[in-house]
Write a protein that holds these residues in place. Structure first.
Motif, mmCIF file in Angstrom:
data_model
loop_
_atom_site.group_PDB
_atom_site.id
_atom_site.type_symbol
_atom_site.label_atom_id
_atom_site.label_comp_id
_atom_site.label_asym_id
_atom_site.label_seq_id
_atom_site.Cartn_x
_atom_site.Cartn_y
_atom_site.Cartn_z
ATOM 1 N N ARG A 66 0.577 -1.274 -0.130
ATOM 2 C CA ARG A 66 -0.040 0.045 -0.301
ATOM 3 C C ARG A 66 0.485 1.239 0.233
ATOM 4 O O ARG A 66 0.757 2.098 -1.092
ATOM 5 C CB ARG A 66 -0.812 -0.258 1.374
ATOM 6 N N ARG A 67 1.709 1.111 0.877
ATOM 7 C CA ARG A 67 2.497 2.095 0.912
ATOM 8 C C ARG A 67 3.366 2.436 -0.701
ATOM 9 O O ARG A 67 3.409 4.269 -1.245
ATOM 10 C CB ARG A 67 3.844 2.097 2.076
ATOM 11 N N GLU A 68 3.498 1.426 -1.490
ATOM 12 C CA GLU A 68 4.453 1.607 -2.528
ATOM 13 C C GLU A 68 3.235 2.113 -3.681
ATOM 14 O O GLU A 68 4.160 2.995 -3.876
ATOM 15 C CB GLU A 68 5.094 0.807 -3.280
ATOM 16 N N ALA A 69 2.239 1.618 -3.834
ATOM 17 C CA ALA A 69 2.022 2.103 -4.702
ATOM 18 C C ALA A 69 0.775 3.646 -3.993
ATOM 19 O O ALA A 69 0.158 4.643 -5.096
ATOM 20 C CB ALA A 69 0.103 1.285 -4.387
ATOM 21 N N GLU A 70 0.418 3.968 -2.718
ATOM 22 C CA GLU A 70 0.379 4.986 -2.570
ATOM 23 C C GLU A 70 1.143 6.346 -3.239
ATOM 24 O O GLU A 70 1.380 7.544 -3.811
ATOM 25 C CB GLU A 70 -0.009 5.750 -0.584
ATOM 26 N N ARG A 71 2.053 6.286 -2.877
ATOM 27 C CA ARG A 71 3.536 7.041 -3.520
ATOM 28 C C ARG A 71 3.435 7.173 -4.865
ATOM 29 O O ARG A 71 3.501 8.154 -5.362
ATOM 30 C CB ARG A 71 4.684 6.872 -3.029
ATOM 31 N N LEU A 72 2.951 6.298 -5.528
ATOM 32 C CA LEU A 72 3.196 6.059 -6.824
ATOM 33 C C LEU A 72 1.678 7.408 -7.417
ATOM 34 O O LEU A 72 1.737 7.806 -8.181
ATOM 35 C CB LEU A 72 3.294 4.811 -7.637
ATOM 36 N N LEU A 73 0.853 7.210 -7.037
ATOM 37 C CA LEU A 73 -0.309 7.349 -6.918
ATOM 38 C C LEU A 73 -0.530 8.763 -7.791
ATOM 39 O O LEU A 73 -1.250 10.053 -7.783
ATOM 40 C CB LEU A 73 -1.902 6.926 -6.461
ATOM 41 N N LEU A 74 -0.231 9.452 -5.964
ATOM 42 C CA LEU A 74 0.159 10.849 -5.285
ATOM 43 C C LEU A 74 0.967 11.392 -6.694
ATOM 44 O O LEU A 74 0.783 12.969 -6.227
ATOM 45 C CB LEU A 74 0.842 10.727 -4.022
ATOM 46 N N TRP A 75 1.857 11.111 -6.854
ATOM 47 C CA TRP A 75 2.759 11.286 -7.960
ATOM 48 C C TRP A 75 2.619 11.531 -9.017
ATOM 49 O O TRP A 75 2.697 12.833 -9.579
ATOM 50 C CB TRP A 75 4.535 10.536 -7.548
ATOM 51 N N LEU A 76 1.628 10.489 -9.335
ATOM 52 C CA LEU A 76 1.171 10.747 -10.981
ATOM 53 C C LEU A 76 -0.307 11.567 -10.313
ATOM 54 O O LEU A 76 -0.702 12.583 -11.430
ATOM 55 C CB LEU A 76 0.044 9.624 -10.908
ATOM 56 N N GLU A 77 -0.558 11.756 -9.344
ATOM 57 C CA GLU A 77 -1.779 13.502 -9.002
ATOM 58 C C GLU A 77 -0.793 14.447 -9.383
ATOM 59 O O GLU A 77 -2.230 15.366 -10.328
ATOM 60 C CB GLU A 77 -2.723 13.194 -7.750
#
Length: 396
Positions: A66-77
């Protein structure tokens, strides 16, 4: 908290919801591929939550993924894009971002509850090994989303040096304390408090000895240490064992060596308890200053890190520049180094690979084999016989 081991708060979650993935900012909806989508999702956040739900029975894995997915989604946002718009060249940009999350005030902060206003996804820049691990996790996520019909393409498959970058195996474990440095550290940890020391200082001294001794003698992961109960230590047929639930919720038992039993006895005496745990005895092994409250993962992590730094200060004051390399290693050390140190020293002491693997609770022997440095030592010894003309060769 170190960047390598930053984590969400403890506790397992059932199937993740969208709000569990991106606590800061609002994510734009994803753009699923045309055709058949095989999951119930209306946005990238929901699609990723479906992937994470596959790991709901493994809380530690779930938190890491979840931590790694969250970081990528926030970066893409932040970039104004969704998962479907990620291209091969973006992976290089994202890896560079992991190495230096900027602007720092937006991305980096101290540990906070995930839904707090000042929560941030990073504690600091990620090390090369942590960046590699992040890419490994995200590669698996993209493969699943492609199979689910949410995405049409996995950009990780285009990485020419994919095997080097995404293969998280290492030829050997390097993040450990060599035996002379560990022996110095243990001697330093055992220096008794002064005669003027308070009861609190005596308590902290015994707790610190137990924590480092426990980590070195039984090679637990930090979450396993924090979760340990008094009743996890039990006697069977005259031998003491430690019961532990590790990765993947797998139950194991580890032999308790005499030194660990002695540390346990001394710690229980400090707590005002009987020498040995009783069957079914309630209470955490590692406790706060009140002698009752459990130490959490984050508290334990910070305690170990601060001890490493205090030891580095002491060694620097004692030995100066002659110990600069050892001081640097102490400053770099994280709690997981203690597990590596334990397994490496056990291997060097001649513990058989099958028993070492059982202590480490590795699923694969080749993972455990990374702790075997004997071939390196022999190779180095024989290589010393090869030299330049005029120099007497080293004896083999």
């Amino acid at each position: 908290m170190s960047s390598e081991t930053s984590r969400a708060e403890a506790g397992s979650q059932p199937e993740p919801q969208s709000s569990d993935i991106a606590p800061i900012g609002g994510l734009m909806p994803g753009r699923p591929r045309a055709g058949h989508v095989h999951i119930a999702a209306h946005s990238d956040t929901e699609a990723v939550a479906r992937w994470l739900a596959e790991y709901r029975d493994s809380p530690r894995t779930l938190r890491a993924y979840r931590r790694e997915a969250e970081r990528l989604l926030l970066w893409l946002e932040r970039e104004g894009r969704g998962l479907a718009e990620l291209r091969r060249h973006d992976l290089d940009a994202y890896e560079a971002f992991l190495a230096s999350p900027t602007p720092r005030e937006h991305w980096v902060g101290p540990p906070r509850p995930r839904h707090a206003p000042d929560w941030r996804p990073f504690r600091g820049p990620l090390s090369p090994s942590s960046r590699r691990q992040s890419l490994v996790i995200l590669q698996g996520m993209f493969a699943w989303l492609v199979e689910a019909g949410w995405l049409a393409h996995n950009p990780f498959r285009l990485m020419r040096d994919k095997r080097r970058r995404l293969d998280n195996r290492q030829t050997g474990i390097e993040r450990y304390l060599e035996r002379p440095l560990w022996e110095w550290l243990w001697q330093w940890l055992n220096e008794p408090p002064t005669q003027e020391a308070s009861l609190r200082e005596h308590y902290l001294h015994q707790r610190r000895r137990l924590i480092f001794g426990f980590a070195y003698l039984l090679a637990p992961r930090i979450g396993e240490m924090a979760a340990a109960e008094m009743s996890d230590f039990f006697l069977r047929e005259g031998r003491w064992w430690w019961r532990v639930v590790g990765k993947g919720d797998k139950l194991a038992r580890i032999p308790v060596p005499p030194d660990m039993l002695e540390l346990l006895e001394q710690w229980r005496e400090t707590l005002g308890l009987s020498r040995h745990p009783k069957l079914g005895e309630a209470g955490a092994l590692l406790r706060g200053l009140d002698g009752q409250r459990r130490l959490g993962d984050n508290q334990l992590y910070r305690l170990i890190r601060s001890t490493f730094h205090a030891a580095a200060d002491a060694l620097q004051a004692d030995a100066g520049e002659t110990a600069a390399a050892q001081v640097a290693r102490l400053r770099a050390a994280t709690p997981h180094w203690l597990r590596h140190t334990s397994l490496t020293h056990q291997a060097q002491a001649g513990v058989e690979l099958r028993y070492l693997a059982s202590t480490a609770r590795h699923a694969r022997l080749d993972t455990t084999a990374q702790y075997l440095h004997t071939e390196d030592e022999e190779w180095h010894r024989q290589q010393a016989a090869h030299g330049l003309p005029g120099r007497a060769p080293e004896p083999v």
